[in-house]
Design a protein around this motif. Structure first.
Motif, PDB file in Angstrom:
ATOM      1  N   GLU A 117      39.408  18.192  42.962  1.00  0.00           N
ATOM      2  CA  GLU A 117      40.659  18.932  42.774  1.00  0.00           C
ATOM      3  C   GLU A 117      41.291  18.665  41.415  1.00  0.00           C
ATOM      4  O   GLU A 117      42.172  19.413  40.995  1.00  0.00           O
ATOM      5  N   SER A 175      46.032  24.351  39.283  1.00  0.00           N
ATOM      6  CA  SER A 175      45.729  23.371  40.331  1.00  0.00           C
ATOM      7  C   SER A 175      45.668  24.012  41.715  1.00  0.00           C
ATOM      8  O   SER A 175      44.848  23.618  42.547  1.00  0.00           O
ATOM      9  N   LEU A 203      42.459  24.040  44.140  1.00  0.00           N
ATOM     10  CA  LEU A 203      42.612  23.599  45.521  1.00  0.00           C
ATOM     11  C   LEU A 203      42.051  24.648  46.489  1.00  0.00           C
ATOM     12  O   LEU A 203      41.407  24.305  47.481  1.00  0.00           O
TER      13      LEU A 203
END
Length: 84
Positions: free
Chosen positions: A64, A41, A45
């Motif tokens: 995202e 993640s 991002l």
């Protein structure tokens, strides 16, 4: 610079922002999940942040949370095309 992100550009962004080297053909042909590729993640991002800086616009929040490169490209390119 175009108003669409290509698979090749995404592969470059994955290397630059997430530290993951991926062959663009692998993304194009197999569409593996980001988790399978080793993009977490925070890496995703970083890719979104790079695109926001590059284009001077916010990317959709769903970008995202994309599970696959194809899903990510569809969301981002749609936003770039509409100017959202």
């Amino acid at each position: 610079m175009t108003d669409r992100i290509t698979v090749e550009e995404l592969a470059e962004l994955m290397k630059k922002s997430a530290g993951v080297t991926v062959d663009a053909d692998e993304l194009r042909l197999n569409n593996p999940g980001f988790a399978t590729l080793g993009v977490d993640s925070l890496g995703l991002l970083g890719i979104v942040g790079e695109l926001e800086n590059r284009y001077g616009t916010s990317m959709p929040p769903e970008a995202e949370r994309s599970k696959t490169p194809r899903q990510f490209l569809d969301l981002v390119n749609s936003a770039l095309m509409t100017g959202a």
